[in-house]
Scaffold this motif. Structure first.
Motif, mmCIF file in Angstrom:
data_model
loop_
_atom_site.group_PDB
_atom_site.id
_atom_site.type_symbol
_atom_site.label_atom_id
_atom_site.label_comp_id
_atom_site.label_asym_id
_atom_site.label_seq_id
_atom_site.Cartn_x
_atom_site.Cartn_y
_atom_site.Cartn_z
ATOM 1 N N LYS A 129 -9.007 -24.193 -28.317
ATOM 2 C CA LYS A 129 -7.746 -24.649 -27.744
ATOM 3 C C LYS A 129 -6.572 -23.907 -28.364
ATOM 4 C CE LYS A 129 -5.256 -28.881 -26.609
ATOM 5 N NZ LYS A 129 -5.258 -30.375 -26.696
ATOM 6 N N ARG B 219 -1.952 -26.095 -19.143
ATOM 7 C CA ARG B 219 -2.780 -27.182 -19.667
ATOM 8 C C ARG B 219 -4.039 -27.361 -18.818
ATOM 9 N NH1 ARG B 219 -1.859 -31.674 -22.895
ATOM 10 N NH2 ARG B 219 -3.266 -33.430 -22.508
ATOM 11 N N GLN B 220 -3.880 -27.257 -17.489
ATOM 12 C CA GLN B 220 -5.033 -27.410 -16.606
ATOM 13 C C GLN B 220 -6.046 -26.295 -16.821
ATOM 14 O OE1 GLN B 220 -4.004 -27.583 -12.471
ATOM 15 N NE2 GLN B 220 -6.089 -28.021 -11.793
ATOM 16 N N THR C 40 -6.404 -24.525 -19.547
ATOM 17 C CA THR C 40 -7.005 -24.714 -20.882
ATOM 18 C C THR C 40 -8.113 -25.755 -20.836
ATOM 19 O OG1 THR C 40 -4.924 -24.118 -21.962
ATOM 20 C CG2 THR C 40 -6.535 -25.357 -23.268
ATOM 21 N N ASP C 41 -7.843 -26.892 -20.172
ATOM 22 C CA ASP C 41 -8.859 -27.939 -20.036
ATOM 23 C C ASP C 41 -10.079 -27.426 -19.276
ATOM 24 O OD1 ASP C 41 -7.246 -29.663 -21.408
ATOM 25 O OD2 ASP C 41 -6.413 -30.619 -19.614
ATOM 26 N N TYR C 42 -9.851 -26.579 -18.271
ATOM 27 C CA TYR C 42 -10.957 -26.050 -17.486
ATOM 28 C C TYR C 42 -11.871 -25.179 -18.360
ATOM 29 C CZ TYR C 42 -13.478 -23.194 -14.105
ATOM 30 O OH TYR C 42 -14.478 -22.566 -13.408
ATOM 31 N N LEU D 164 -12.098 -25.173 -21.651
ATOM 32 C CA LEU D 164 -12.732 -25.973 -22.686
ATOM 33 C C LEU D 164 -13.926 -26.739 -22.118
ATOM 34 C CD1 LEU D 164 -9.659 -27.416 -24.648
ATOM 35 C CD2 LEU D 164 -11.214 -25.575 -25.335
ATOM 36 N N PHE D 165 -13.792 -27.200 -20.888
ATOM 37 C CA PHE D 165 -14.905 -27.897 -20.230
ATOM 38 C C PHE D 165 -16.084 -26.956 -20.021
ATOM 39 C CE2 PHE D 165 -17.055 -28.944 -16.222
ATOM 40 C CZ PHE D 165 -17.572 -30.187 -16.570
#
Length: 269
Positions: free
Chosen positions: A251, A261-262, A264-266, A268-269
């Motif tokens: 992150k 943010r979206q 980054t979350d994608y 990381l998932f």
């Protein structure tokens, strides 16, 4: 994000069921698919079903292949094996390694003939190719209740057979270039890190090499009693601490790349 999330959970339950033959995982998979159906989202349901069907076919084929290899009789073979330096371990007068070659991915065992051979193996730092002959057979199953299940352990690494060497004709360095050379370099760094860990105090060296790079020394099992006495056994369990550290590091890097943010979350998932 939601279709991928539901598909990932479903495939995880499917793998636990098919690979380990766990009835609990089968029940959980059925309940999870029912939950996906109750969402009444056609896109999520289709993505989940496609992933589940694809993984089911893959795992079923893998199960059939492993069962076929486990049923083959012992046979004498001559093989060409590729070995990475971090796949070699020495235990007393024997050595063990994981190799890929003409007989597939196998567990290889052999006898050290002299102290010079032992020292040479300990100094191998590059990818090598072995031309050898030995007996190819399925990995021996446990003979007593509660005994270490070697076939199940090595199956998680894609290994179903072991090759007991009777003669080694030639060992030569075989470095590669390009992207494959980068893979070889990573194996070299892993081996070098494990060697640096050996300079630490004995108990700490075992923990570092086992937890950080997954290389267990030959006497690891015998020292687990001391780990329990020190109350450190939870470090070897799935506590999640290593996942948190990895996610935090990734992150930090993604934020420095100015991703949303979206996004980054994608990733990381």
């Amino acid at each position: 994000m939601r279709p991928l999330f539901f598909a990932a959970i479903s495939c995880g339950l499917l793998s636990s069921w098919l690979v380990s033959q766990q009835p609990i995982a089968a029940v959980l998979l059925g309940l999870w698919l029912f939950r996906v159906w109750c969402l009444h989202e056609r896109h999520t349901l289709m993505v989940t079903l496609v992933c589940v069907v694809g993984f089911a076919g893959w795992f079923s084929w893998q199960n059939h292949r492993f069962e076929h290899l486990a049923a083959l009789p012992s046979q004498s073979v001559r093989a060409e094996l590729t070995v990475q330096p971090d796949a070699i371990s020495i235990r007393g007068g024997q050595y063990q390694l994981v190799a890929n070659g003409s007989v597939g991915r196998v567990l290889v065992r052999g006898q050290l003939k002299s102290a010079h051979d032992k020292q040479w193996l300990q100094r191998v730092t590059r990818r090598t190719v072995w031309h050898a002959q030995g007996t190819l057979a399925p990995i021996d199953p446990p003979t007593n209740p509660g005994q270490f299940d070697a076939p199940a352990y090595y199956r998680s690494q894609g290994i179903a057979q072991q090759l007991t060497l009777t003669q080694v004709f030639q060992i030569q360095a075989a470095p590669r270039t390009g992207w494959l050379g980068i893979v070889d370099r990573l194996h070299q760094w892993r081996w070098a890190f494990a060697q640096r860990c050996q300079q630490l105090p004995p108990m700490l060296a075992r923990y570092a090499s086992s937890l950080l790079v997954g290389l267990r020394p030959a006497d690891f099992q015998t020292t687990m009693g001391a780990v329990q006495q020190l109350g450190l056994l939870h470090l070897f369990s799935l506590s999640g601490m290593h996942v948190i550290l990895l996610i935090s590091f990734l992150k930090w890097g993604l934020i420095r790349l100015h991703l949303s943010r979206q996004a980054t979350d994608y990733w990381l998932f």
